[in-house]
Design an enzyme around this catalytic site. Structure first.
Site, PDB file in Angstrom:
ATOM      1  N   LEU B  58      -0.378  -5.352   5.027  1.00 13.30           N
ATOM      2  CA  LEU B  58      -0.602  -6.112   3.894  1.00 13.30           C
ATOM      3  C   LEU B  58      -0.370  -7.721   3.872  1.00 13.30           C
ATOM      4  O   LEU B  58       0.451  -8.131   3.467  1.00 13.30           O
ATOM      5  CB  LEU B  58       0.025  -5.557   2.695  1.00 13.30           C
ATOM      6  CG  LEU B  58      -0.632  -5.101   1.604  1.00 13.30           C
ATOM      7  CD1 LEU B  58       0.095  -4.197   0.717  1.00 13.30           C
ATOM      8  CD2 LEU B  58      -1.378  -6.168   0.749  1.00 13.30           C
ATOM      9  N   GLU B  60      -2.961 -11.299   3.829  1.00 19.53           N
ATOM     10  CA  GLU B  60      -4.004 -11.903   4.004  1.00 19.53           C
ATOM     11  C   GLU B  60      -4.089 -12.988   4.878  1.00 19.53           C
ATOM     12  O   GLU B  60      -5.144 -13.452   5.509  1.00 19.53           O
ATOM     13  CB  GLU B  60      -4.776 -12.342   2.532  1.00 19.53           C
ATOM     14  CG  GLU B  60      -5.160 -10.925   1.762  1.00 19.53           C
ATOM     15  CD  GLU B  60      -3.927 -10.236   1.199  1.00 19.53           C
ATOM     16  OE1 GLU B  60      -2.736 -10.594   1.088  1.00 19.53           O
ATOM     17  OE2 GLU B  60      -4.494  -9.076   0.912  1.00 19.53           O
ATOM     18  N   GLN B  82      -9.295  -7.466   0.879  1.00 18.32           N
ATOM     19  CA  GLN B  82      -9.832  -6.356   0.111  1.00 18.32           C
ATOM     20  C   GLN B  82     -10.411  -6.697  -1.416  1.00 18.32           C
ATOM     21  O   GLN B  82     -11.459  -5.811  -1.551  1.00 18.32           O
ATOM     22  CB  GLN B  82      -8.452  -5.507  -0.074  1.00 18.32           C
ATOM     23  CG  GLN B  82      -8.813  -4.135  -0.365  1.00 18.32           C
ATOM     24  CD  GLN B  82      -7.509  -3.105  -0.190  1.00 18.32           C
ATOM     25  OE1 GLN B  82      -6.778  -3.227  -1.020  1.00 18.32           O
ATOM     26  NE2 GLN B  82      -7.680  -2.357   0.826  1.00 18.32           N
ATOM     27  N   HIS B 129      -9.229  -8.371  -9.968  1.00 17.44           N
ATOM     28  CA  HIS B 129     -10.316  -7.779  -9.082  1.00 17.44           C
ATOM     29  C   HIS B 129     -11.757  -8.133  -9.636  1.00 17.44           C
ATOM     30  O   HIS B 129     -12.599  -7.385  -9.450  1.00 17.44           O
ATOM     31  CB  HIS B 129     -10.159  -6.230  -9.140  1.00 17.44           C
ATOM     32  CG  HIS B 129      -8.887  -5.619  -8.364  1.00 17.44           C
ATOM     33  ND1 HIS B 129      -7.541  -5.668  -8.951  1.00 17.44           N
ATOM     34  CD2 HIS B 129      -8.770  -5.031  -7.449  1.00 17.44           C
ATOM     35  CE1 HIS B 129      -6.823  -5.066  -8.165  1.00 17.44           C
ATOM     36  NE2 HIS B 129      -7.578  -4.494  -7.299  1.00 17.44           N
TER      37      HIS B 129
HETATM   38  C1  LIG Z   1      -2.208  -9.540  -2.309  1.00 20.64           C
HETATM   39  C2  LIG Z   1      -2.832  -8.246  -2.185  1.00 20.64           C
HETATM   40  N1  LIG Z   1      -3.669  -7.826  -1.360  1.00 20.64           N
HETATM   41  C3  LIG Z   1      -4.204  -6.497  -1.514  1.00 20.64           C
HETATM   42  C4  LIG Z   1      -4.004  -5.812  -2.639  1.00 20.64           C
HETATM   43  C5  LIG Z   1      -4.894  -4.326  -2.912  1.00 20.64           C
HETATM   44  N2  LIG Z   1      -3.644  -3.591  -2.716  1.00 20.64           N
HETATM   45  C6  LIG Z   1      -3.388  -3.091  -4.052  1.00 20.64           C
HETATM   46  S1  LIG Z   1      -2.076  -1.838  -3.717  1.00 20.64           S
HETATM   47  C7  LIG Z   1      -1.928  -2.080  -2.006  1.00 20.64           C
HETATM   48  C8  LIG Z   1      -1.222  -1.312  -1.285  1.00 20.64           C
HETATM   49  C9  LIG Z   1       0.362  -1.579  -1.551  1.00 20.64           C
HETATM   50  O1  LIG Z   1       1.173  -1.062  -0.938  1.00 20.64           O
HETATM   51  P1  LIG Z   1       2.790  -0.812  -1.427  1.00 20.64           P
HETATM   52  O2  LIG Z   1       3.115  -2.439  -1.455  1.00 20.64           O
HETATM   53  O3  LIG Z   1       3.295   0.146  -0.510  1.00 20.64           O
HETATM   54  O4  LIG Z   1       2.738  -0.435  -2.674  1.00 20.64           O
HETATM   55  P2  LIG Z   1       2.557   0.976  -3.426  1.00 20.64           P
HETATM   56  O5  LIG Z   1       0.856   0.949  -3.766  1.00 20.64           O
HETATM   57  O6  LIG Z   1       2.649   1.903  -2.446  1.00 20.64           O
HETATM   58  O7  LIG Z   1       3.570   1.324  -4.573  1.00 20.64           O
HETATM   59  C10 LIG Z   1      -3.137  -3.053  -1.871  1.00 20.64           C
HETATM   60  C11 LIG Z   1      -3.448  -3.176  -0.311  1.00 20.64           C
HETATM   61  C12 LIG Z   1      -3.401  -6.379  -3.734  1.00 20.64           C
HETATM   62  N3  LIG Z   1      -3.194  -5.882  -4.901  1.00 20.64           N
HETATM   63  N4  LIG Z   1      -2.809  -7.465  -3.689  1.00 20.64           N
END
Ligand SMILES: Cc1ncc(C[n+]2csc(CCOP(=O)(O)OP(=O)(O)O)c2C)c(N)n1
Ligand SMILES: Cc1ncc(C[n+]2csc(CCOP(=O)(O)OP(=O)(O)O)c2C)c(N)n1
Ligand SMILES: [Mg+2]
Ligand SMILES: [Mg+2]
Lengths: 375, 321, 321, 375
Positions: B58, B60, B82, B129
């Protein structure tokens, strides 16, 4: 790393770091106490339990509302109640909480009304207008960004000679963002009273924890900042409480920030827009359900003799009723006036926003509100 | 020929590129087994495996930064961010490196990458979003910015972007990902960058837009036509570098212009269109160019986003002004 | 009253703010003992100590992100980004949080911070030390953008920015940091945000600019005057939200307009000025607004930066057009 | 971190990480060999020495040129020759080097002509046009940003089944940027052949290393990414070579990336625009000069009997002459045509740039080139 030198061999990370982490536990899945319980009275234990139950019910209702088209995309927390309730329960009212998008239970424990949380997910900015006496920051959707806000806040408190601590919530995925790094490094340098609470639920949407980083644990990332790190069973509310409580105390005592890795699991999809069957097996979910955080605390309370099956049933009923009322209140919320779109950009509305608001109002007067019949 | 939605056409375009060029690599968050959160990469992991279609951590900045290194090395990376709202995290890599690597190295290195980003509002998504950030990249020298408005163009523009020797920001209007289907040839084809498409013709006014605003603009133009106002409707397709001639040629004929965008109004695509039309068709213009745009606020959460977004009626009002 | 350069006036403004308000904290890279790489914070560490004037690790996202948390907590942070070229690293925090914290929390939280950034070209600096990125922030709802052009305004605008309840980007035109001296009162005073200043008056043309372009524009206006062309010269001072009335009032009189900026031309401040003048003074305008701007390229390394930057002659040519 | 539990105590970073780093050394300041030397023939040892001398001379000339107004702001490297030459010397020609702004010696060793380097600092983009067969990326001024490029390049190589490795250079300050974090994490996850070479010269402009991060070492930051990390005496060219060589081999063998912390010191100002007396004592500089990297290798070569004082004097003279020629060539470089400003923005020049170029040309034709008499 071997060089040809016999006298000298480079000292490497491999020499310095032996991963000795194992998640700290106080409760077995059967609810037996494995160590000395934190100092919590029966009433406090029951309050934590009530929060966990209420969070579970809230979560289920919210998912249903979404399925029925009565709520926007929602990020369910079921399975993560102990991590959230245990940690938030350790906060003082004057401490600050910086959530990501899945911390409904933590936010509720720290004072945000369920109605406010539902309002947020209902696509209404009023859900980000925290009540004046509630030290919860609005949800941070861009991953990791809130971590540094928590550092800034606790750094500010320290500069002003105050004891307020801050806790930032994020996921295993969040540890890969630059903001995580910059935030933890600042905290180490300024020795702030910040707790970095990572709910490692082993997935970032579809990406398993093992593909997120080559580090064996999240907790060990603390080494990079010279700060304390610890791993805890995130489904063990007592252990989570104990570890968070201690981290907050250390922070306030000027002993620095702590990174907590709470291992837990989300039972549901990442959000209601996600299909978890694409990336994980249902057996895995079932395995985790055996270690359910609510069940575990309930067993402990029953074992301890301060809880009964009958009371338990009543509690779930009450929680359902309370959340039911919240849903009713949510659905009765009026649409906000379009002024709100323009009113809060600056403290005072500049000419260009006044022009744009007038344009929109004229337009609505002539053609009707494009949101009518829509929300 | 298949009857595809816009997002299917994109998947199809990616598949063609992966098949025809070994150097093409697709990566980003959840693009692998999961097929992308919108399913834009659905099936590609299965067909091409983990060396061609790759899930990333994760991060960017990491995604774009790594793509820059890869592109300079000779690969053809197609990274995905994303959502629009997370593109700012890659802003520095875009600005400081991707956009100027060719320039600063006097052509010794270049950066042939296509950054795909699902983009724009109107799908009832959570905060962050729903953004339409094209203006930031328009203002940045060295970038090409493309936004398709229909399935056929989506595939053709994507393949053109992948062929392009320079970095392309490929914004995918998620609101119309599944809005319509079109016949899309199975074989690879190219819709040239920098060329607008004229979708309706008329002598009274020029309507300029792109992406998810096009279907609305089209309906507004049809309604105007029923009211006796005939419009040229121009889909710029490549937001920058712009097919300015298509626009000025039309305005020379019509003497009036309306520009439609989702993004906030100030210092935007619309501002530049006004400036260019003003500079290049000053004498032809009979009234000020009308900007139908988002307001200078964040996109409201979904309950009020329809108040924010330009719609058919607002575009029509612009045409009638 | 002291005879100060622009940068000394800024130091003086910071000193006033630190003295009069306990909540003010200054931080950034090398701002402490070193006094800032340009010496903007010279002497402040000594006077106010390490709890008020603080060196940070090398981390622009961290600097702005921490300032957001502090500001929301009730402090008045004045972070510094060392150079324009490193501001993109804080872009996400600016866009996703600083600019919209008040908006999304419906006023429960706000972000009263002033981000100081030495800015612009013309000092023979290395790469990435010469950018004029105001357009990105103009386009971003919720930000105020200020660029002083002289010592007196620098102090007054800085103190106004610090008083302001919303986030202000304070761009300091480093090229004229030490170009001129002015009498600057020792006590604190405020030059209101959002108000332009008219520096010359004439009926033939309106010249709009700000920052380091002002001295050049002034000389060009004087030369034009000698040639019989009399210009209104407007220093907008606050780049956004703009004092649009000062501009349209002038154009209503002159019927002609030239806008001068260092930044690249496309989708810029200049584009927005053209658009606004076009919209609000359409009937008054006798010829197209002229944009005298940087080109749509990176700023050349120093040997060719003078080819890139607008200069007196180019501004004069714009006025004569 | 103590909790009340007696049975269980949370395992923390403090349990897992004991900072056992000490910089790996092969040469004492007196030039005695402390271990087994890396496999380098005499000619190679002398070549390294020559590079170090040439770098020192280049640096001094460049600073002088700047003082005389014949060069722009310049970032001197004196003191850091061993770190740069030793590491770059371990590269294969086909490996890639990603420098920041102070790696003149590393870039030169890997094939960038001194003239090209001087051209860059002379404000001429031709200095970023690397010769076609030289795998050096243009200087990266924004700190840390090149780290992730190096990862992308070596990841790309791996995906294409190639063995090319990449080395990224950055400073102690660079480790605080988000790009450092995201880059090292990617490298760990994809197990790329990347070497992260940190020249810890104990300052980021005025900020001492100790205020940059609370971590006791830079090397330990590797723990956060599950990759190897090592600390080396950056003024010991043999140790630097050995450690880098091994890291490259490991990378190529699929054993993953390495973070190397090379401890060194810059004798001069951060750049010619900096005044180091504002933030450090001259005694500190003198202390480091005792451990001078060039002196140390020279003593070793003399001890070893493959070098003489006479040869040494001749070498410095030759180096001065060679760099003198470079300066002459630099000063004879013609001004580039203004087309160059527009020509390389895209592969093909779009209409708006053609218009702008025409405008500039018309302007120059009428008013003269504003750069005339200026450069
Ligand atoms: C900077 C950013 N990149 C991508 C996203 C899209 N996105 C939302 S939740 C997520 C995964 C998050 O995983 P984690 O940090 O493990 O938290 P969880 O959802 O498992 O609680 C992604 C890629 C985002 N919200 N923010
Ligand atoms: C992103 C970014 N922020 C700030 C700067 C300004 N700056 C140039 S060098 C430097 C210090 C770098 O220190 P370090 O990383 O230790 O490298 P060193 O100069 O010591 O080799 C700073 C702050 C920059 N170039 N890039
Ligand atoms: Mg997770
Ligand atoms: Mg350093």
């Amino acid at each position: 790393m071997a060089t040809k030198s016999k006298l000298h061999k480079p000292k490497t990370v491999a020499d310095s770091f032996k991963n000795r982490f194992e998640p700290f536990k106080l409760l077995s899945p059967e609810g037996e106490l494995l160590g000395e319980a934190p100092e919590l009275g029966n009433e406090q234990l029951l309050t934590m339990y009530r929060w966990m139950v209420e969070a579970r019910i809230f979560d289920e209702r919210a998912v249903n509302l979404q399925r029925q088209g009565r709520l926007g995309t929602f990020a369910p927390l079921s399975g993560q109640e102990a991590a959230q309730v245990g940690s938030a329960f350790a906060l003082k009212k004057s401490d600050w909480l910086f959530p990501s998008y899945r911390e409904h239970a933590a936010c509720a424990v720290h004072g945000q009304p369920w109605l406010s949380i539902l309002t947020y997910w209902g696509g209404n900015e009023e859900g980000s207008r925290m009540p004046a006496d509630v030290n919860v920051f609005p949800v941070s959707i861009p991953i990791g960004t809130q971590i540094i806000h928590a550092v800034g806040m606790s750094w500010g408190a320290k500069l002003q000679g105050k004891q307020d601590a801050a806790i930032a919530y994020f996921g295993d995925g969040g540890t890969s963002e630059g903001d995580f790094h910059e935030g933890l490094n600042f905290a180490g340098v300024y020795n702030t009273a910040t707790v970095f609470f990572c709910q490692n639920n082993f997935y970032a949407i579809s990406l398993p924890r093992s593909a997120q980083t080559a580090a064996q644990s999240i907790a060990q990332k603390a080494v990079a900042y010279g700060i304390e790190g610890v791993q805890v069973d995130g489904n063990d509310v007592l252990a989570v409480y104990a570890v968070t409580q201690e981290a907050l105390e250390r922070g306030r005592a000027g002993q620095g920030p702590t990174l907590i890795e709470a291992q837990t699991y989300r039972y549901g999809p990442h959000t209601t827009a996600d299909d978890p069957t694409r990336y994980r097996k249902s057996e895995e979910v079932e395995e985790w359900k055996v270690r359910d955080p609510i069940l575990r605390l309930r067993r402990f309370l029953l074992n301890k003799g301060i809880w009964t099956e009958a009371k338990d049933e009543a509690l779930w009923e009450e929680a359902r009723a309370r959340i039911g009322k919240v849903v009713e209140a949510y659905e009765a919320l009026p649409q906000r006036p379009v002024e709100d779109i323009f009113k809060y950009v600056f403290a005072e509305m500049p000419w260009h926003l006044r022009e744009q608001l007038d344009e929109l109002k004229r337009f609505i007067a002539e053609y009707g509100d494009p949101n009518e019949g829509h929300h | 020929m298949a009857h595809l939605t816009l997002i299917q056409a994109i998947t199809d375009g990616l598949r063609c590129a992966l098949r025809q060029d070994e150097r093409v690599v697709v990566f980003g968050e959840d693009v692998g087994e999961n097929g992308g959160v919108f399913r834009a990469t659905d099936g590609l992991f299965k067909e091409f495996g983990r060396r061609r279609v790759i899930d990333t951590p994760l991060s960017e900045g990491g995604i774009l930064g790594a793509a820059i290194g890869m592109a300079a090395y000779g690969l053809r990376p197609i990274p995905e961010i994303q959502f629009d709202g997370f593109l700012p995290m890659a802003f520095d890599q875009m600005l400081s490196h991707a956009s100027r690597l060719r320039w600063r190295s006097r052509g010794r290195f270049s950066c042939p990458l296509v950054l795909r980003v699902p983009y724009g509002a109107g799908i009832h998504a959570p905060e962050h979003h729903s953004d339409s950030p094209e203006a930031y990249y328009l203002h940045t020298p060295g970038l090409k910015v493309v936004v398709p408005s229909n399935p056929y163009d989506a595939k053709g523009l994507l393949l053109a972007a992948i062929d392009d020797p320079d970095p392309v920001l490929f914004f995918e209007p998620k609101r119309i990902y599944r809005a319509i289907r079109q016949e899309v040839p199975a074989q690879p084809y190219v819709t040239p960058l920098g060329k607008a498409q004229v979708l309706a013709q008329g002598n009274d006014v020029t309507v300029v837009s792109f992406g998810s605003m096009m279907p609305l603009a089209k309906r507004a133009v049809e309604r105007a036509s029923a009211l006796g106002i005939k419009a040229d409707l121009i889909d710029v397709r490549t937001v920058w570098p712009l097919d300015v001639e298509a626009i000025t040629r039309s305005v020379a004929k019509t003497g009036r212009c309306v520009v439609v965008q989702e993004a906030p109004r100030t210092a935007s695509f619309g501002s530049e269109i006004v400036a260019l039309v003003h500079e290049k068709a000053f004498d032809a213009l009979r009234s000020p160019v009308v900007r139908v745009a988002g307001f200078d606020t964040a996109v409201p959460y979904y309950r009020m986003e329809n108040d924010y977004l330009p719609n058919e009626a607002r575009i029509l009002a612009g045409i009638q002004k």
